[in-house]
Enzyme design. Structure first.
Site, short mmCIF file in Angstrom:
data_model
loop_
_atom_site.label_atom_id
_atom_site.label_comp_id
_atom_site.label_asym_id
_atom_site.label_seq_id
_atom_site.Cartn_x
_atom_site.Cartn_y
_atom_site.Cartn_z
NE ARG A 144 -36.23 1.90 -73.01
CZ ARG A 144 -37.46 1.37 -73.05
NH1 ARG A 144 -38.52 2.15 -72.90
NH2 ARG A 144 -37.63 0.09 -73.27
CE1 TYR A 156 -41.97 -1.05 -70.72
CE2 TYR A 156 -40.10 0.08 -69.73
CZ TYR A 156 -41.05 -0.02 -70.73
OH TYR A 156 -41.06 0.91 -71.74
CG ASP A 209 -39.61 3.82 -69.13
OD1 ASP A 209 -40.09 4.38 -68.12
OD2 ASP A 209 -40.32 3.39 -70.07
CG HIS A 211 -42.96 1.31 -67.69
ND1 HIS A 211 -44.01 0.43 -67.70
CD2 HIS A 211 -42.95 1.89 -68.91
CE1 HIS A 211 -44.61 0.45 -68.88
NE2 HIS A 211 -43.98 1.34 -69.64
CD GLU A 235 -39.74 6.96 -70.99
OE1 GLU A 235 -40.85 6.63 -71.49
OE2 GLU A 235 -38.65 6.64 -71.51
CD GLU A 261 -44.57 5.55 -71.86
OE1 GLU A 261 -44.92 4.37 -71.72
OE2 GLU A 261 -43.43 5.88 -72.20
NE ARG A 282 -40.88 9.28 -73.25
CZ ARG A 282 -41.03 8.56 -74.36
NH1 ARG A 282 -41.01 9.13 -75.54
NH2 ARG A 282 -41.20 7.25 -74.29
CG HIS A 311 -44.90 6.54 -76.14
ND1 HIS A 311 -43.83 5.85 -75.60
CD2 HIS A 311 -45.98 5.71 -76.03
CE1 HIS A 311 -44.23 4.67 -75.18
NE2 HIS A 311 -45.53 4.56 -75.43
CG ASP A 315 -47.78 0.00 -78.20
OD1 ASP A 315 -46.60 -0.05 -77.80
OD2 ASP A 315 -48.62 0.77 -77.73
CD GLU A 338 -40.02 4.96 -77.03
OE1 GLU A 338 -39.79 3.91 -76.40
OE2 GLU A 338 -41.00 5.70 -76.80
CD1 TRP A 401 -45.46 -4.52 -66.46
CD2 TRP A 401 -46.25 -3.12 -68.00
NE1 TRP A 401 -44.80 -4.80 -67.64
CE2 TRP A 401 -45.27 -3.95 -68.62
CE3 TRP A 401 -46.86 -2.15 -68.79
CZ2 TRP A 401 -44.92 -3.84 -69.96
CZ3 TRP A 401 -46.53 -2.04 -70.12
CH2 TRP A 401 -45.56 -2.87 -70.71
#
Length: 401
Positions: A144, A156, A209, A211, A235, A261, A282, A311, A315, A338, A401
């Site tokens: 990516r 991002y 991505d 986002h 994405e 996601e 995702r 995803h 985190d 991912e 975001w």
């Protein structure tokens, strides 16, 4: 067998993770990932005050029944955390009771190993090219690519890194504010793909991505502009809560699309799947209600030749990642996984059987999901307040975001 104890553990070995630990009267334990980035303590309260009291005395083998009870019994349905940690912990116990790795209970292996994509990023194109080289050196079969945009201070996907190239995670008591200019982004991204293709050739699968930051028309334009570079996917090109928006994007470009996601039920996907408006789903085990509903989503998507792409950011704890890797190995319509990896300290707190080698993952053959929580080490790294960033246009308007 009955559940006799339910404990919620919060630890921050570099970033915050919330883990549910269930214990049975036969001494078996199961772990589930309940992390919700930036809202961790709300999840702890929700699980402790409202969910775990419902679990004591239940038969842990009744995974489907418990999932349905939590989903339908709360009345205020949906949300990313109600069932997920409980579901994964129950599957962990069930597989341990059988003495088998979880993927064997999901139908067994459909492949020998799991292909991943790594994250390459840079503040400018030369730095991005170095990052791509680093991911290729790790054996990643796909990459990516995210780049800084001229004129923007923070974007991002472009993070600070340490000497090893690993992301440096900044925890702070208030969100970092990033800036945004859609026109500058749309001008820049095709030049990024052009540079990466010129350096690494046409065969390397490249992902990107957006986002959720584009309108449907802007997303359609970007997809069309990227077609000469044959992306593996684009994405989250536009906020997909408006599922019909993807119709315009799909009509306008042959660039493959990956979405989902931030989704947490199959209903978020109904139009996207049945009208074949996307190519990859995702969602994460941790935020989609667990193994039980995600497996059903993948079976639904398979009817329309749509593939899985779980995803897997930093985190998602190793508990959530382990559950994802078991699913990846079992489902027939696997697409790609991912994989961002975790800090060495995180891997010490969550000792896991899954392995990453030559750009591929395998869940291992330990019974259950194959993760053990070092509670003493976890306690040595307490919660630290942190938020995801927010995004504003140059005039101050809040933007996705």
């Amino acid at each position: 067998m009955k559940i006799v104890d339910a404990e919620v553990v919060v630890t921050s070995p570099g970033r915050n993770f919330v883990t549910l630990k269930l214990t049975t009267d036969e001494g078996l334990t199961g772990l589930g990932d309940a992390t919700l980035n930036g809202r961790e303590l709300a999840v702890v309260s929700y699980l402790t005050d409202h969910v775990t009291p419902l679990l004591i005395g239940l038969d842990p083998h009744r995974v489907e029944d418990t999932w349905q009870s939590l989903y339908r019994g709360a009345y205020w349905r949906r949300g990313p955390v109600t069932m997920a940690a409980v579901d994964v912990a129950l599957w962990d116990i069930k597989a341990k009771a059988a003495g088998l790795p979880l993927y064997q209970l999901l139908g067994g292996a459909s492949r020998e190993r799991i292909g991943t994509y790594g994250h390459a990023n840079g503040r400018d194109i030369p730095e991005l090219l170095d990052s791509v080289r680093a991911r290729l050196a790790e054996g990643c079969p796909a990459v990516r690519i995210q780049s800084g945009v001229p004129g923007l201070k923070a974007v991002y996907g472009v993070s600070d890194t340490d000497d090893t190239g690993a992301p440096v995670l900044h925890q702070q008591a208030r969100p970092l504010v990033e800036d945004w200019d859609t026109a500058a982004y749309l001008r820049h991204v095709p030049t990024v793909f052009e540079a990466v293709r010129a350096e690494f050739g046409a065969e390397l699968p490249l992902l990107h991505d957006s986002h959720h930051r584009l309108t449907p028309v802007q997303a359609a334009r970007l997809g069309k502009d990227l077609e000469p570079y044959r992306p593996f996917w684009l994405e989250d090109c536009t906020p997909a809560e408006n599922q019909e928006a993807l119709r315009l994007v799909r009509r306008s470009t042959t660039t493959p699309l990956a979405v989902g996601e931030v989704f947490n039920t199959v209903y978020d996907y109904q139009t996207l799947v049945t009208e074949q408006l996307i190519d990859y789903v995702r969602s994460a085990v941790t935020h989609f209600g667990g193994v039980t509903p995600l497996r059903k989503l993948f079976d639904f998507a398979a009817q329309y030749q749509i593939k899985s792409a779980i995803h897997g950011p930093e985190d998602i704890s190793p508990v959530g990642m382990a559950a994802a890797v078991h699913l990846d190995l079992a489902v027939h319509n696997f697409g790609i996984q991912e994989y961002s990896g975790h800090t060495p300290l995180t891997d010490e707190v969550f000792r896991h059987a899954y392995t990453f080698s030559d750009g591929h993952l395998h869940p291992g053959d330990a019974p259950g999901i194959g993760v053990e929580l070092d509670e003493e080490l976890a306690a040595a790294h307490p919660y630290s307040a942190a938020y995801l960033p927010v995004n504003r246009l140059h005039d101050g308007t809040v933007h996705d975001w």
